[in-house]
Design a protein around this motif. Structure first.
Motif, PDB file in Angstrom:
ATOM      1  N   SER A   8       0.721  -1.134  -0.021  1.00 19.86           N
ATOM      2  CA  SER A   8       0.269  -0.122  -0.130  1.00 19.86           C
ATOM      3  C   SER A   8       0.750   1.044   0.039  1.00 19.86           C
ATOM      4  CB  SER A   8      -0.944  -0.602   1.313  1.00 19.86           C
ATOM      5  OG  SER A   8      -1.007   1.145   0.935  1.00 19.86           O
ATOM      6  N   GLU A   9       0.169   1.983  -0.944  1.00 26.00           N
ATOM      7  CA  GLU A   9       1.489   3.212  -0.804  1.00 26.00           C
ATOM      8  C   GLU A   9       1.129   4.027   0.476  1.00 26.00           C
ATOM      9  OE1 GLU A   9       1.640   5.504  -4.685  1.00 26.00           O
ATOM     10  OE2 GLU A   9       1.730   4.085  -5.982  1.00 26.00           O
ATOM     11  N   GLU A  10      -0.379   4.149   0.765  1.00 25.59           N
ATOM     12  CA  GLU A  10      -0.526   4.649   2.000  1.00 25.59           C
ATOM     13  C   GLU A  10       0.776   4.896   3.272  1.00 25.59           C
ATOM     14  OE1 GLU A  10      -2.083   7.908   2.311  1.00 25.59           O
ATOM     15  OE2 GLU A  10      -1.974   7.226  -0.164  1.00 25.59           O
ATOM     16  N   GLU A  11       1.089   2.713   3.125  1.00 23.28           N
ATOM     17  CA  GLU A  11       1.102   2.250   4.554  1.00 23.28           C
ATOM     18  C   GLU A  11       2.967   3.019   4.163  1.00 23.28           C
ATOM     19  OE1 GLU A  11       0.509  -1.471   5.172  1.00 23.28           O
ATOM     20  OE2 GLU A  11      -1.744  -1.755   5.342  1.00 23.28           O
ATOM     21  N   VAL A  12       3.085   2.527   3.522  1.00 22.90           N
ATOM     22  CA  VAL A  12       4.634   2.818   2.510  1.00 22.90           C
ATOM     23  C   VAL A  12       4.882   4.448   2.838  1.00 22.90           C
ATOM     24  CG1 VAL A  12       6.364   3.378   1.168  1.00 22.90           C
ATOM     25  CG2 VAL A  12       5.258   1.236   0.851  1.00 22.90           C
ATOM     26  N   LEU A  13       3.956   5.252   2.374  1.00 27.99           N
ATOM     27  CA  LEU A  13       4.870   6.970   3.059  1.00 27.99           C
ATOM     28  C   LEU A  13       4.739   6.898   4.277  1.00 27.99           C
ATOM     29  CD1 LEU A  13       2.773   8.675   0.306  1.00 27.99           C
ATOM     30  CD2 LEU A  13       5.019   8.403   0.607  1.00 27.99           C
ATOM     31  N   GLN A  14       3.741   6.162   5.367  1.00 25.22           N
ATOM     32  CA  GLN A  14       3.883   6.802   6.888  1.00 25.22           C
ATOM     33  C   GLN A  14       5.138   5.999   7.585  1.00 25.22           C
ATOM     34  OE1 GLN A  14       1.439   8.296   8.304  1.00 25.22           O
ATOM     35  NE2 GLN A  14       3.255   8.350   9.659  1.00 25.22           N
ATOM     36  N   LYS A  15       5.474   5.214   7.321  1.00 24.20           N
ATOM     37  CA  LYS A  15       6.885   3.651   7.427  1.00 24.20           C
ATOM     38  C   LYS A  15       7.974   5.268   6.936  1.00 24.20           C
ATOM     39  CE  LYS A  15       6.088  -1.042   7.558  1.00 24.20           C
ATOM     40  NZ  LYS A  15       5.991  -1.754   7.089  1.00 24.20           N
ATOM     41  N   THR A  16       7.517   5.431   5.490  1.00 26.59           N
ATOM     42  CA  THR A  16       8.775   6.580   5.157  1.00 26.59           C
ATOM     43  C   THR A  16       9.221   6.925   5.831  1.00 26.59           C
ATOM     44  OG1 THR A  16       8.367   6.187   2.994  1.00 26.59           O
ATOM     45  CG2 THR A  16       9.828   7.909   3.447  1.00 26.59           C
ATOM     46  N   ILE A  17       7.623   8.404   6.349  1.00 28.73           N
ATOM     47  CA  ILE A  17       7.743   9.392   7.976  1.00 28.73           C
ATOM     48  C   ILE A  17       8.282   9.102   8.725  1.00 28.73           C
ATOM     49  CG2 ILE A  17       5.911  10.599   8.871  1.00 28.73           C
ATOM     50  CD1 ILE A  17       3.940  10.849   6.765  1.00 28.73           C
ATOM     51  N   GLY A  50      12.907   7.718  -6.098  1.00 30.29           N
ATOM     52  CA  GLY A  50      13.904   7.140  -5.690  1.00 30.29           C
ATOM     53  C   GLY A  50      14.139   8.128  -4.450  1.00 30.29           C
ATOM     54  N   LYS A  51      14.945   8.610  -3.351  1.00 28.07           N
ATOM     55  CA  LYS A  51      15.109   8.740  -2.426  1.00 28.07           C
ATOM     56  C   LYS A  51      14.477  10.273  -2.298  1.00 28.07           C
ATOM     57  CE  LYS A  51      18.421  10.095   1.414  1.00 28.07           C
ATOM     58  NZ  LYS A  51      19.690   9.971   1.669  1.00 28.07           N
ATOM     59  N   ARG A  52      15.634  10.950  -2.560  1.00 29.09           N
ATOM     60  CA  ARG A  52      14.717  12.232  -3.255  1.00 29.09           C
ATOM     61  C   ARG A  52      13.011  12.481  -3.265  1.00 29.09           C
ATOM     62  NH1 ARG A  52      16.275  18.163  -1.994  1.00 29.09           N
ATOM     63  NH2 ARG A  52      13.918  18.799  -1.333  1.00 29.09           N
ATOM     64  N   ALA A  53      12.955  12.440  -4.140  1.00 26.96           N
ATOM     65  CA  ALA A  53      11.401  11.738  -4.651  1.00 26.96           C
ATOM     66  C   ALA A  53      10.583  11.219  -3.960  1.00 26.96           C
ATOM     67  CB  ALA A  53      11.027  11.647  -5.525  1.00 26.96           C
ATOM     68  N   LEU A  54      10.830  10.211  -3.232  1.00 32.59           N
ATOM     69  CA  LEU A  54      10.030   9.617  -1.796  1.00 32.59           C
ATOM     70  C   LEU A  54      10.446  10.208  -0.385  1.00 32.59           C
ATOM     71  CD1 LEU A  54       8.679   7.189  -0.417  1.00 32.59           C
ATOM     72  CD2 LEU A  54      10.945   6.113  -0.065  1.00 32.59           C
ATOM     73  N   PHE A  55      11.239  11.260  -0.390  1.00 32.76           N
ATOM     74  CA  PHE A  55      11.229  12.409   0.729  1.00 32.76           C
ATOM     75  C   PHE A  55      10.342  13.296   1.097  1.00 32.76           C
ATOM     76  CE2 PHE A  55      12.382  16.096   2.728  1.00 32.76           C
ATOM     77  CZ  PHE A  55      13.071  15.259   4.855  1.00 32.76           C
ATOM     78  N   ASP A  56      10.581  13.769  -0.169  1.00 33.67           N
ATOM     79  CA  ASP A  56       8.936  14.944  -0.742  1.00 33.67           C
ATOM     80  C   ASP A  56       6.969  14.848  -0.675  1.00 33.67           C
ATOM     81  OD1 ASP A  56      11.284  16.243  -1.185  1.00 33.67           O
ATOM     82  OD2 ASP A  56      11.447  16.144  -2.957  1.00 33.67           O
ATOM     83  N   ARG A  57       7.681  13.167  -0.918  1.00 32.91           N
ATOM     84  CA  ARG A  57       6.131  13.616  -1.226  1.00 32.91           C
ATOM     85  C   ARG A  57       5.487  12.609   0.300  1.00 32.91           C
ATOM     86  NH1 ARG A  57       3.298   8.536  -4.676  1.00 32.91           N
ATOM     87  NH2 ARG A  57       1.500   7.981  -3.182  1.00 32.91           N
ATOM     88  N   ALA A  58       6.264  12.324   1.583  1.00 33.67           N
ATOM     89  CA  ALA A  58       6.015  11.496   2.645  1.00 33.67           C
ATOM     90  C   ALA A  58       6.064  13.034   2.808  1.00 33.67           C
ATOM     91  CB  ALA A  58       7.004  10.502   3.148  1.00 33.67           C
ATOM     92  N   PHE A  59       7.167  13.635   2.967  1.00 28.61           N
ATOM     93  CA  PHE A  59       7.311  15.707   4.089  1.00 28.61           C
ATOM     94  C   PHE A  59       5.828  16.111   4.002  1.00 28.61           C
ATOM     95  CE2 PHE A  59       8.665  19.327   5.172  1.00 28.61           C
ATOM     96  CZ  PHE A  59       8.934  19.199   6.273  1.00 28.61           C
ATOM     97  N   LYS A  60       5.440  16.478   2.772  1.00 30.70           N
ATOM     98  CA  LYS A  60       4.427  17.038   2.211  1.00 30.70           C
ATOM     99  C   LYS A  60       3.031  16.155   2.780  1.00 30.70           C
ATOM    100  CE  LYS A  60       6.403  18.815  -2.272  1.00 30.70           C
ATOM    101  NZ  LYS A  60       5.650  19.247  -3.733  1.00 30.70           N
TER     102      LYS A  60
END
Length: 193
Positions: A8-17, A50-60
């Motif tokens: 799940s992209e949402e779960e991945v984003l929460q774990k990324t945060i 990639g790392k930066r794009a994932l960070f940017d999306r999670a941070f937003k």
């Protein structure tokens, strides 16, 4: 046959945060992300870039969720002064109870990435404007109800309250004394008198 995403992209984003919040952007490697998220590099790059794009999306996402909560919180408050007191107590409680001393993800990002990262600086400047706007609107309610004096410069007061919040969140990383931190809040909120 196309590959099917097994996450799940949402779960991945929460774990990324959570991972970036704990380690910071610069101290988090691609391998850390792969290990923590439980997805392979190919899926990470294919889905998030990639790392930066994932960070940017999670941070937003983090900022958006926090700002939605901020708006809802202030809409539910009846008293301006008591509302601000309660508001400042929430992150201070979290900071004092945080065994990992993570602090605030947004404040951590400011101190880690600025001023060098001009793209992130723009994101954070917009976020500052949003938060100050919420404070300003709440203060206007106080003026309308007579709780806040009409002579107050609400824009300057909103800016001060934003700075007070960020300063407290940094200080809470080294001072775990909730009573002292709340005394600082009380002193700062004299600006509303």
């Amino acid at each position: 046959m196309p590959r099917v995403k097994l996450f799940s992209e949402e779960e991945v984003l929460q774990k990324t945060i959570n991972l970036f919040w704990e380690k910071g952007y610069n101290n988090t490697s691609i391998q850390d992300l792969v290990n923590h998220l439980g997805i392979n590099r190919g899926s990470l790059y294919d889905t998030f870039g990639g790392k930066r794009a994932l960070f940017d999306r999670a941070f937003k996402q983090y900022l958006s969720t926090n700002n939605d909560s901020l708006i809802a919180f202030f809409e539910a408050q009846k008293s301006i002064k008591k509302g601000f007191e309660k508001f400042y107590e929430i992150p201070l409680n979290a900071a004092v109870c945080d065994k990992g001393v993570r602090g605030c993800f947004a404040v951590n990002t400011i101190t880690e990435m600025l001023p060098e990262d001009t793209i992130m600086q723009e994101v954070l400047i917009k976020n500052k404007a949003i938060i100050e706007g919420v404070f300003y609107n709440f203060l206007q309610k106080g003026v309308a109800s007579g709780e806040i004096d009409t002579s107050k410069d609400l824009k300057k007061t909103s800016s001060f309250l934003y700075s007070l919040l960020n300063g407290l969140l940094v200080t809470a990383k080294i001072n775990f004394n909730k009573k002292e931190l709340l005394e600082t809040v009380k002193t700062g909120l004299v600006v509303l008198d």
